[in-house]
Write an enzyme that holds these catalytic residues in place. Sequence first.
Site, short mmCIF file in Angstrom:
data_model
loop_
_atom_site.label_atom_id
_atom_site.label_comp_id
_atom_site.label_asym_id
_atom_site.label_seq_id
_atom_site.Cartn_x
_atom_site.Cartn_y
_atom_site.Cartn_z
N ASP A 405 71.83 -77.98 7.76
CA ASP A 405 70.85 -78.46 8.74
C ASP A 405 69.79 -77.38 8.93
O ASP A 405 69.95 -76.26 8.45
CB ASP A 405 71.60 -78.73 10.05
CG ASP A 405 70.73 -79.37 11.12
OD1 ASP A 405 69.71 -80.00 10.78
OD2 ASP A 405 71.07 -79.22 12.31
N GLU A 408 64.44 -76.59 7.01
CA GLU A 408 63.02 -76.87 6.64
C GLU A 408 62.27 -75.58 6.29
O GLU A 408 61.37 -75.66 5.46
CB GLU A 408 62.33 -77.60 7.79
CG GLU A 408 62.82 -79.03 7.98
CD GLU A 408 64.26 -79.12 8.52
OE1 GLU A 408 64.66 -78.18 9.25
OE2 GLU A 408 64.97 -80.08 8.21
N ASP A 483 66.51 -86.49 12.72
CA ASP A 483 66.72 -86.86 14.13
C ASP A 483 65.93 -88.10 14.54
O ASP A 483 64.85 -88.02 15.13
CB ASP A 483 66.36 -85.69 15.04
CG ASP A 483 67.30 -84.51 14.82
OD1 ASP A 483 68.40 -84.72 14.28
OD2 ASP A 483 66.93 -83.39 15.21
#
Length: 799
Positions: A405, A408, A483
């Site tokens: 997770d 990015e 999300d």
Amino acid sequence: MITNTELEYKGDLYPTKIIAFEHEVDSICFHTDNSVILKVTVLRDSLIRFRFTTKGYFSNDFSYAVDKSHSHGYNFLEVSEVEDYYQIKTSKVQCRIQKIDMRLSIYDLDENIILEDELGFHWEESYEYGGNIVKMSKASKDGECFYGLGDKATQLNLKGKRLENFATDQYAFQKDQEPLYKVVPFYIGLQNKKSYGIFFDNTFRTYFDFCHERRNVTSFWAEGGEMNYYFIYGPQMQDVVTTYTDLTGKPELPPLWALGYHQCKWSYYPESNLKEVAAKFRQLKIPCDALYLDIDYMEGFRCFTWNKDYFPDPKRMVAELAEDGFKTVVIIDPGIKIDKEYAIYKEALEKDFFCKRADGPYMKGKVWPGECNFPDYTNPAVREWWAGLFKELISEIGVKGVWNDMNEPAVMEVPNKTFPMDVRHDYDGNPCSHRKAHNIYGTQMARATYHGVKRFAYPKRPFVITRSAYAGAQRYTSSWTGDNVATWEHLWIANIQVQRMSISGMGFTGSDIGGFAEQPSGELYARWIQLGVFHPFCRTHSSGDHGDQEPWAFDDEVINITRKFVNLRYQLLPYLYTMFWQYIEEGIPMLKPLVYYDQDDIQTHYRNDEFVFGNQILVCPILEPNSVGRRMYIPRGSWYNYWTNEEVKGGKEIWVDTKFDQIPLFVKAGAIIPKYPVQQYVGELDFDELTLDIYYKAGKEKSVVYEDAQDGYDYKKGRYSFLSFQTTGKEKELIIQLHKEGKYDTNYSKYKINLIGLPFKVNTIEIDNVEVSFDRNTLEREGYLIVDKEFTSLHITGE
Ligand code: MIG
């Protein structure tokens, strides 16, 4: 600002006239007066690379996206010089490059124009960073449609949109919000029944404009790097997508359990809570294969540690869950807590593995653990070190999958939500700033994670899931769409995102079922699970701060619907596994948007909702509250309503009635759908028969079933079972021919054959040309036959 780049910006520079060219094997280089070189490389007859430089020479050629083992080789290549242009001809296309300005046009062999430069390649010199902002514009015809680009939260057809690729932690993103978590700079154009693809392999921030700025112009540009793109010719979208997927790589098979149902929440802790969740699944008889531990399992969010108050003995717990069929998946983030007492931090510091700022200090940013440093996964030595860190988790504790997770990478409390752009990266020996490495960072993390999990899981298969990804990440990892929010609009978005990922090479994808942020109503949850079981990756996840999102958080009706649809997924596992096999073998997307399925039918060009799951099941989610059915488009051909077995002729829009415990599902006439019995987890039951639902069709149809040991690598040595069925329906006859390949002997010994839609009463049955007796009663009352699996032809005749 670059986002407002006018394509005809006055400072733009253009190639001038071509003054020289040379041809060497598969590459042709064209040189202009002003030091532009265009290198055209013919990789396959329908796959051509165009690479430009404005410096008079090329820098090192390096790509994280392109799979080194992709197929190449062409049948025909001819380069010729005509008065005004050079021509490069293969057995599929002809490219013409104008001498006067290097503009390019591509035709098929019948002289139909496929793709044509408008301004073509141009660039703006970047004073601030050096190098160029590289730009490309193509002419677009009316009626042209555009697809692809990964996880965009907008209509499937991208015509009229401008999109941005910059991996971003976009919590609770909205419809049309840009940019999102993933970067797949690949699109498909469809015009005049012909499809082509463009893969702009550039990891800088990129933009694509599909007739948004100017009506008949499509353009793409990047904030740096090279104009470097691959042109892929169809003419079928199928060929474009499989070629793209071959170029950027295919994954290995996941363990079959990874295609089961997964349950997640932020977070399950302590151990007793996780155990309760596990027990409840078994008690309610809702199948489930994987449970997730989100960040709270760690000690102060330090990767590779455990909070011993919550999880005093992880190894025992993981083993106990495994006994009940649950695989444990844990989250691992990229941020490493700055803490002198923390072994991993100390080791990375000693080895100098963290990303640095331009002037030398380590890149520091806040994430869950507080101030962190971040490994530079673009350095092969760092990836190797990172892979090694999984030893304890996987080999000792028995964790079966890892969830990456925040890659990015996400940074908290800073306006740009990520690293400053001056951060340095190794980029596998091509040192650069974060401007170039940003979009690839998540993929390199997932790649390192994959190698670690694979190493220590061996001889079993690894499972990895990532939030951020760049083109090619499918070689290492599955993904989810980030999300999302518990709203009906997000259900619509999820449906499109997963289809789009599917035709963008990254098929093993799903959304957080029910929505991550906010709380779904029971109805919304039910509608979401009804769609989610048809997504390659199927997991309920929620932020946990609005109440529970396990199936039992809702009323009995919703629990029953959840069970019914998860059961259906488990029954369809051999079908799902077969489509996965076609994906890894041939790059065929598991979900097929209608336009992919039948591009020649223009009715499909703007459809969003319906898709074909595998090759033969048409799925259409219910996307509105209080629905008693919906209108939908049935693609051409003949289909059976899964719930009523009624046959419908496609090529038209129809209304389909559905109850709350149904969504429109149709099976293609002629199909053979394989089914397992419902199991609470993969491998729970030993069973002696494979169910085959055979849907009668007047005419021929092919169906295949791939099986193997469901884990491990023996399948690569030929230990698989591949059944290929051909059904031929006639007025009073149904013939099923079976051809088998592979060395794997499945555990079951017979087929339970359900005959659906048979337009006649069965009179005789012959197996391999010998008439056999059959139980007429069961066949007439219940519609099925039991047949030994060792047959090659089954001949049913009627009266
Ligand atoms: O800042 O780990 O998208 O799935 O539950 C939030 C906690 C961090 C974001 C992920 C989400 C996960 C959550 N994470």
